[in-house]
Design a protein around this motif. Structure first.
Motif, PDB file in Angstrom:
ATOM      1  N   UNK A 165      33.915  47.810  54.613  1.00  7.76           N
ATOM      2  CA  UNK A 165      33.826  49.112  55.280  1.00  7.76           C
ATOM      3  C   UNK A 165      34.098  49.058  56.770  1.00  7.76           C
ATOM      4  N   UNK A 166      34.785  47.995  57.241  1.00  9.16           N
ATOM      5  CA  UNK A 166      35.010  47.847  58.681  1.00  9.16           C
ATOM      6  C   UNK A 166      36.114  48.755  59.222  1.00  9.16           C
ATOM      7  N   UNK A 167      36.966  49.262  58.337  1.00 10.49           N
ATOM      8  CA  UNK A 167      38.142  49.991  58.841  1.00 10.49           C
ATOM      9  C   UNK A 167      38.154  51.442  58.358  1.00 10.49           C
ATOM     10  N   UNK A 189      57.012  46.474  46.910  1.00  9.76           N
ATOM     11  CA  UNK A 189      55.678  46.209  47.495  1.00  9.76           C
ATOM     12  C   UNK A 189      54.732  47.403  47.384  1.00  9.76           C
ATOM     13  N   UNK A 190      54.417  47.815  46.157  1.00  9.33           N
ATOM     14  CA  UNK A 190      53.558  48.989  45.977  1.00  9.33           C
ATOM     15  C   UNK A 190      52.147  48.757  46.516  1.00  9.33           C
ATOM     16  N   UNK A 191      51.538  49.829  46.934  1.00 10.69           N
ATOM     17  CA  UNK A 191      50.161  49.757  47.415  1.00 10.69           C
ATOM     18  C   UNK A 191      49.227  49.519  46.213  1.00 10.69           C
ATOM     19  N   UNK A 192      48.320  48.576  46.368  1.00  9.29           N
ATOM     20  CA  UNK A 192      47.327  48.301  45.313  1.00  9.29           C
ATOM     21  C   UNK A 192      45.971  48.917  45.657  1.00  9.29           C
ATOM     22  N   UNK A 193      45.615  48.858  46.939  1.00  5.36           N
ATOM     23  CA  UNK A 193      44.324  49.399  47.386  1.00  5.36           C
ATOM     24  C   UNK A 193      44.503  50.237  48.629  1.00  5.36           C
ATOM     25  N   UNK A 194      43.711  51.281  48.710  1.00  4.42           N
ATOM     26  CA  UNK A 194      43.662  52.046  49.950  1.00  4.42           C
ATOM     27  C   UNK A 194      42.207  52.175  50.381  1.00  4.42           C
ATOM     28  N   UNK A 195      42.028  52.434  51.657  1.00  5.41           N
ATOM     29  CA  UNK A 195      40.666  52.612  52.184  1.00  5.41           C
ATOM     30  C   UNK A 195      40.309  54.086  52.056  1.00  5.41           C
ATOM     31  N   UNK A 196      39.166  54.347  51.477  1.00  6.07           N
ATOM     32  CA  UNK A 196      38.734  55.730  51.270  1.00  6.07           C
ATOM     33  C   UNK A 196      37.211  55.760  51.287  1.00  6.07           C
ATOM     34  N   UNK A 197      36.671  56.192  52.403  1.00  2.66           N
ATOM     35  CA  UNK A 197      35.208  56.283  52.503  1.00  2.66           C
ATOM     36  C   UNK A 197      34.771  57.560  51.804  1.00  2.66           C
ATOM     37  N   UNK A 198      34.519  57.419  50.531  1.00  2.00           N
ATOM     38  CA  UNK A 198      34.306  58.608  49.702  1.00  2.00           C
ATOM     39  C   UNK A 198      33.498  58.168  48.490  1.00  2.00           C
ATOM     40  N   UNK A 199      32.395  58.851  48.181  1.00  2.00           N
ATOM     41  CA  UNK A 199      31.643  58.449  46.985  1.00  2.00           C
ATOM     42  C   UNK A 199      32.444  58.750  45.717  1.00  2.00           C
ATOM     43  N   UNK A 207      31.888  51.753  46.625  1.00  2.00           N
ATOM     44  CA  UNK A 207      33.189  51.316  47.124  1.00  2.00           C
ATOM     45  C   UNK A 207      33.698  52.200  48.262  1.00  2.00           C
ATOM     46  N   UNK A 208      34.420  51.534  49.183  1.00  2.00           N
ATOM     47  CA  UNK A 208      35.159  52.334  50.168  1.00  2.00           C
ATOM     48  C   UNK A 208      36.627  51.952  50.152  1.00  2.00           C
ATOM     49  N   UNK A 209      36.980  51.058  49.188  1.00  2.00           N
ATOM     50  CA  UNK A 209      38.407  50.855  48.906  1.00  2.00           C
ATOM     51  C   UNK A 209      38.603  51.196  47.439  1.00  2.00           C
ATOM     52  N   UNK A 210      39.690  51.836  47.141  1.00  2.00           N
ATOM     53  CA  UNK A 210      39.930  52.250  45.758  1.00  2.00           C
ATOM     54  C   UNK A 210      41.291  51.752  45.271  1.00  2.00           C
ATOM     55  N   UNK A 211      41.319  51.250  44.024  1.00  2.00           N
ATOM     56  CA  UNK A 211      42.592  50.787  43.472  1.00  2.00           C
ATOM     57  C   UNK A 211      43.517  51.967  43.204  1.00  2.00           C
ATOM     58  N   UNK A 212      44.808  51.756  43.407  1.00  2.00           N
ATOM     59  CA  UNK A 212      45.767  52.781  43.023  1.00  2.00           C
ATOM     60  C   UNK A 212      45.853  52.805  41.500  1.00  2.00           C
ATOM     61  N   UNK A 213      46.266  53.955  40.968  1.00  2.22           N
ATOM     62  CA  UNK A 213      46.387  54.115  39.527  1.00  2.22           C
ATOM     63  C   UNK A 213      47.202  52.969  38.910  1.00  2.22           C
ATOM     64  N   UNK A 214      48.340  52.656  39.523  1.00  2.00           N
ATOM     65  CA  UNK A 214      49.235  51.649  38.946  1.00  2.00           C
ATOM     66  C   UNK A 214      48.616  50.250  38.929  1.00  2.00           C
ATOM     67  N   UNK A 215      47.730  49.992  39.835  1.00  2.00           N
ATOM     68  CA  UNK A 215      47.062  48.679  39.847  1.00  2.00           C
ATOM     69  C   UNK A 215      45.920  48.663  38.827  1.00  2.00           C
TER      70      UNK A 215
END
Ligand code: ATP
Ligand code: MG
Length: 569
Positions: A165-167, A189-199, A207-215
């Protein structure tokens, strides 16, 4: 039309693949499928196709089918949708081997992400979402990220700090290191994770990082040891990416098979569009009876059996096309014809007085509840001097080919058999007919006059003193054209809304129903004689203030209208 009904006994292309796999001894003879909705909306008839397919294949091959929420995007997902999906799948008549959530695999997915980082196959990228999008490029390929060659140690450190949760949101992503020059966009180079501070609606604030659907999607299938991952065609060019993940992780590889989405004329199917219709109040919620959501169809009076029969009939193929709405309507008509109880209901009533019928007399006639099903029994219908008939069954100055009631003309009354002849009528200030006077012939009781004379029409009626009042809602296609999304190039995004059918709902108040209908409960299936199939509205009907929905008319008026238009040309 994209598909034709399967010839009896022939296998569709998915069954052929499965049978070949079984014959070759793959997967130890197991067949395991799943239905993987993203809980960001309500299920619709397109999902029903996928549900019938996945559960149907498991049933056919003695296998298992899971229900799995592909819940990777907490921003758009909701507990309300999860509950609704669970209920709707059950209502359609299917029970899952296991109920799973991709979010319950997040820990495993995280470990696998570290595994790819350690293998030099994933990296933390500091480009903004816009920059990532811009550098992934067009036809010729993209540009490599300046962060692509970070060391394993730096990547691991940054990825762990992302999780900690540092970023802030959007500041970094984890990307797969595949091939920025690939002709397949998904491999750049598809995105696998994004940062999302969201319950998250299912796993809370873990979690505050969430996997992309494709991952998440392919690995979730692998974890559940899905043998055949059946999905729609738009995932065909995601398959190389799913294969890349699975191979580089060295885990169980399901076989992905793509089929064409179901599209239906006069309707839209995308969740985004359905959501707009709901949010903008153009329809009465996700269960509006004009929507092809499972909820809407259910409230409209569709049965799970009819929906399943429809899905079986349209089959599966790899050709994109549109199925005519008439197919869906035929499926429910066929089902309701077998099970609906017949009743008399006058939707646009006008009073009819039998001048020679004894004042105060009441007779009772018995009628079959369902001529298709003797076990449905019979019911009594009261008859008296003052009746209601359908306004459109009378014409003061009829054209030659009008065979129903008109001054001097004789018709038969359904159920009673009596022949009645119109002697007079009264009109109101606007010229509208307010009252019709007739005489009845007592000798025609039961419909067999001793002199053998014939009439050309039989009309339905309700005894005025016994009638109950109700509201009746007549539904029609929500859109007035077969392909509502087909709008001129350059139109605004919501131009398809201009194709809404302004007459898709007609509300009739003060309808007159035979008294047996007073006891109707939600779930009863009814045919109003000569009108169509109806059910009680599960939302708005109250005891003493009944509201009925027309599920479908007896015949397809659109086919007739198009035929006529065709002939004129
Ligand atoms: P979105 O439009 O938001 O992408 P979706 O309609 O694809 O959503 P999902 O929840 O991802 O909805 O769908 C669950 C499953 O149902 C997927 O396997 C998808 O392929 C299938 N599915 C969705 N729409 C249709 C359709 N019109 N016909 C057949 N299958 C469908
Ligand atoms: Mg989808």
């Amino acid at each position: 039309m994209s598909t034709t009904p399967e010839a009896a006994g022939s296998l569709n292309f998915i069954e052929q693949i499965i049978e070949k796999d079984l014959a070759e001894g793959k997967n130890e003879g197991r067949v395991q499928t799943r239905f993987p909705p993203e809980p960001n909306g309500y299920l619709h008839i397109g999902h029903a196709k996928s549900i019938c397919l996945n559960f149907g294949l498991a049933q056919k091959y003695g296998g298992k089918c899971n229900l799995r929420m592909d819940d990777t995007n907490p921003v758009k997902e909701d507990q309300e949708y999860i509950q609704a999906i669970i209920e709707d799948v059950r209502w359609l008549g299917f029970e899952w081997a296991g109920l799973y959530y991709a979010s319950e695999y997040f820990e495993q997915l995280y470990e696998w992400a570290e595994q790819l980082i350690r293998a030099g196959k994933a990296y933390v990228c500091d480009l903004s979402p816009e920059e990532v999008a811009a550098t992934r490029g067009g036809i010729k390929g993209g540009t490599e990220s300046p962060y692509r060659n970070r060391s394993v140690e730096e990547n691991l450190d940054l990825f762990r700090r992302m999780r900690a949760g540092e970023f802030p949101n959007g500041s970094r992503t984890l990307r797969a290191k595949i091939d920025m020059s690939s002709p397949n966009f998904n491999l750049r180079d598809p995105v696998m994770y994004r940062i999302l501070h969201e319950p998250h609606p299912h796993v809370g604030d873990k979690w505050c990082i969430y996997p992309m659907y494709d991952w998440a999607h392919g690995q979730s299938d692998s974890i559940e040891r899905i043998t055949h991952s059946i999905c729609t065609l738009e995932f065909e060019n995601h398959r190389p990416l799913y294969d890349w993940f699975i191979q580089n992780l060295g885990i169980y590889a399901p076989r992905q098979i793509e089929f064409a989405r179901l599209n239906i004329t006069y309707a839209v199917m995308s969740k985004r569009k359905l959501l707009l219709l709901v949010k903008s109040g153009r329809v009465d919620g996700w269960d509006d009876p004009r929507l092809l959501t499972i909820r809407g169809l259910r409230r409209r009076g569709y049965t799970p059996e009819a929906i399943r029969a429809f899905c079986a009939r349209i089959g599966v193929s790899r050709f994109e096309g549109k199925i005519d709405m008439a197919w869906l309507e035929d499926a429910i008509r066929e089902d309701l014809n077998r099970r609906a109880q017949r009743r008399m209901a006058v939707l646009r009533p006008v009073k009819l007085i039998l001048d020679n019928y004894p004042e105060g007399q009441v007779e009772e006639f018995e009628a079959d509840n369902n001529p298709e099903d003797p076990s449905a029994g019979r019911r009594k219908i009261p008859f008296s001097k003052v009746l209601y008939i359908e306004r459109e069954d009378f014409m003061a100055s009829p054209p030659k080919d009008f065979f129903r009631l008109a001054p001097g003309k004789e018709v038969r009354l359904k159920g009673a058999g009596y022949f009645i002849r119109c002697t007079d009528y009264k009109v109101g200030p606007e010229g509208e007919v307010t009252e019709i006077h007739c005489t009845y012939d007592p000798a025609t009781r039961g419909g067999n006059p001793p002199d053998g004379r014939k009439v050309k029409a039989t009309i339905h009626w309700v005894s005025a003193q016994h009638a109950i009042d109700a509201e009746v809602r007549l539904y029609d296609h929500l859109f007035r054209v077969p392909d509502p999304e087909d709008v001129p190039e350059g139109s605004p995004d919501d131009a398809w809304l201009d194709n809404l059918n302004p007459n898709s709902l007609v509300v009739l108040k003060g309808c007159k129903l035979e008294p047996a209908l007073a006891n109707t409960v939600v779930g009863d299936r009814l045919q109003f004689e000569r009108q169509g199939y109806f059910c009680l509205d599960s939302k708005d009907s109250k005891p003493g203030a009944l509201v009925f929905n027309r599920t479908v008319a007896l015949r397809d008026s659109w086919a007739k209208a198009t035929e006529k238009a065709g002939k004129k040309k």
